[in-house]
Design an enzyme around this catalytic site. Structure first.
Site, mmCIF file in Angstrom:
data_model
loop_
_atom_site.group_PDB
_atom_site.id
_atom_site.type_symbol
_atom_site.label_atom_id
_atom_site.label_comp_id
_atom_site.label_asym_id
_atom_site.label_seq_id
_atom_site.Cartn_x
_atom_site.Cartn_y
_atom_site.Cartn_z
ATOM 1 N N GLU A 53 -1.026 -0.869 -2.591
ATOM 2 C CA GLU A 53 -0.156 0.001 -3.379
ATOM 3 C C GLU A 53 -0.802 0.496 -4.677
ATOM 4 O O GLU A 53 -1.389 -0.292 -5.424
ATOM 5 C CB GLU A 53 1.131 -0.756 -3.708
ATOM 6 C CG GLU A 53 2.221 0.105 -4.295
ATOM 7 C CD GLU A 53 3.575 -0.517 -4.070
ATOM 8 O OE1 GLU A 53 4.221 -0.173 -3.065
ATOM 9 O OE2 GLU A 53 3.978 -1.376 -4.882
ATOM 10 N N LYS A 55 0.110 1.454 -8.099
ATOM 11 C CA LYS A 55 1.297 1.081 -8.884
ATOM 12 C C LYS A 55 0.885 0.846 -10.331
ATOM 13 O O LYS A 55 0.140 -0.086 -10.630
ATOM 14 C CB LYS A 55 1.910 -0.196 -8.278
ATOM 15 C CG LYS A 55 3.144 -0.743 -8.957
ATOM 16 C CD LYS A 55 3.601 -1.996 -8.213
ATOM 17 C CE LYS A 55 4.889 -2.553 -8.745
ATOM 18 N NZ LYS A 55 5.329 -3.752 -7.986
ATOM 19 N N LYS A 115 6.566 5.734 -1.770
ATOM 20 C CA LYS A 115 7.468 4.655 -2.170
ATOM 21 C C LYS A 115 8.271 5.124 -3.381
ATOM 22 O O LYS A 115 7.721 5.357 -4.455
ATOM 23 C CB LYS A 115 6.699 3.378 -2.488
ATOM 24 C CG LYS A 115 7.594 2.139 -2.551
ATOM 25 C CD LYS A 115 6.780 0.882 -2.735
ATOM 26 C CE LYS A 115 7.696 -0.338 -2.688
ATOM 27 N NZ LYS A 115 6.980 -1.562 -3.113
ATOM 28 N N GLU A 164 13.417 -0.977 4.179
ATOM 29 C CA GLU A 164 13.300 -2.192 3.374
ATOM 30 C C GLU A 164 14.622 -2.936 3.309
ATOM 31 O O GLU A 164 15.677 -2.348 3.064
ATOM 32 C CB GLU A 164 12.847 -1.829 1.965
ATOM 33 C CG GLU A 164 12.697 -3.038 1.045
ATOM 34 C CD GLU A 164 12.162 -2.643 -0.315
ATOM 35 O OE1 GLU A 164 10.990 -2.235 -0.384
ATOM 36 O OE2 GLU A 164 12.913 -2.722 -1.300
ATOM 37 N N ASN A 185 11.767 -7.599 1.383
ATOM 38 C CA ASN A 185 11.275 -7.658 0.008
ATOM 39 C C ASN A 185 11.732 -8.956 -0.635
ATOM 40 O O ASN A 185 12.934 -9.221 -0.723
ATOM 41 C CB ASN A 185 11.794 -6.454 -0.791
ATOM 42 C CG ASN A 185 11.059 -6.265 -2.100
ATOM 43 O OD1 ASN A 185 10.531 -7.213 -2.681
ATOM 44 N ND2 ASN A 185 11.027 -5.038 -2.586
ATOM 45 N N GLU A 215 7.020 -8.043 1.723
ATOM 46 C CA GLU A 215 6.792 -7.304 0.486
ATOM 47 C C GLU A 215 7.046 -8.212 -0.720
ATOM 48 O O GLU A 215 7.992 -8.990 -0.722
ATOM 49 C CB GLU A 215 7.729 -6.098 0.388
ATOM 50 C CG GLU A 215 7.660 -5.127 1.541
ATOM 51 C CD GLU A 215 8.698 -4.028 1.395
ATOM 52 O OE1 GLU A 215 8.797 -3.437 0.304
ATOM 53 O OE2 GLU A 215 9.424 -3.766 2.363
ATOM 54 N N SER A 216 6.209 -8.086 -1.734
ATOM 55 C CA SER A 216 6.360 -8.762 -3.033
ATOM 56 C C SER A 216 5.971 -10.239 -2.968
ATOM 57 O O SER A 216 5.817 -10.820 -1.900
ATOM 58 C CB SER A 216 7.781 -8.613 -3.584
ATOM 59 O OG SER A 216 8.112 -7.262 -3.803
#
Length: 258
Positions: A53, A55, A115, A164, A185, A215-216
């Protein structure tokens, strides 16, 4: 927080629409080269796949990295072995833009994900007009009719929706609309608390034919190994890649998910 982020993203899109009407964005979207097949790029393999990503910041962590050249960042992700690139395009809290997405798309051969906090057809068209191959749809931000409508619309434009989720009910809603890329997530978008074990508790609800994305909560290789043991086909990683050397960090993460 999620409601505020979504409302802000829609408001910003409406401002852009006053300068670039729907018909113009639709024409640009339809003129794009066909989207890359993201399902093939992210299909289950012998080792984990990574969506890397671009970001700059987040509401929970503040500023992460300036990333003056998102195209260079994306090329380094490609060099490090990423299977796809995610680009934050939300400007208020994440300091991203559609220009970032366009720069990344022009720089790499990998599928690219927009995103953002998407709730309207205009935003979906913007994604395709800027070259996105995938678009994020957050179940918690959308009622089921809107989720299904945007999911179908994205597919009609040739994109693959990444749906998501954050709970068992949301996974079931994603399955009900036929999602083939389902993300879990670990970050609660109301409290921003992280739960690395959430993916493992929910993975069994995702059908065998769908791609399972964690995710995360990824900072070190053991986090990737943890998700892989729990059944993740793909891990989406942002902060750890923008705050460290992206090539060596990606390679370490891929090794951990072998």
């Amino acid at each position: 927080m999620l409601a505020d982020l979504t409302a802000g993203a829609v408001e910003d899109a409406e401002a852009r629409a006053s300068e670039r009407p729907l018909a113009a964005v639709e024409a640009a979207a339809l003129a794009q080269r066909p989207a890359i097949d993201a399902l093939a790029a992210l299909a289950p393999a012998d080792r984990v796949r990574i969506i890397a990503e671009v970001k700059r910041a987040s509401p929970s962590r503040g500023d992460l990295a300036s990333i003056p050249d998102p195209a260079l960042q994306a090329r380094r992700y490609e060099e490090g072995g990423a299977s796809a690139i995610s680009v934050l395009t939300e400007g208020r809290r994440f300091k991203g833009s559609l220009a970032d997405l366009e720069a990344v798309k022009a720089a790499v051969r990998l599928p690219v994900l927009r995103k953002d906090f998407i709730a309207t057809e205009y935003q979906v068209l913007e994604a395709r007009a800027s070259g996105a191959d995938l678009v994020l749809l957050i179940v918690a931000a959308l009622d089921q009719d809107v989720l299904a409508r945007l999911f179908t619309f994205a597919q009609q434009l040739g994109m693959t929706p990444l749906v998501e989720t954050h709970s068992a009910d949301e996974v079931d809603r994603a399955v009900d609309i036929g999602a083939q890329l389902i993300g879990v997530n670990a970050r609660d978008l109301s409290t921003f608390q992280l739960d690395r074990d959430l993916f493992g508790r929910l993975a069994g609800r995702i059908p065998a034919g769908a791609v399972k994305i964690a995710e995360s909560a990824v900072l070190v290789p053991d986090d990737v190994a943890h998700y892989r043991r729990d059944g993740a086909d793909v891990v989406l990683i942002g902060e750890a890649l923008v705050t460290n050397d992206p090539v060596s960090t990606l390679r370490a993460f891929l090794e951990a998910g072998a």
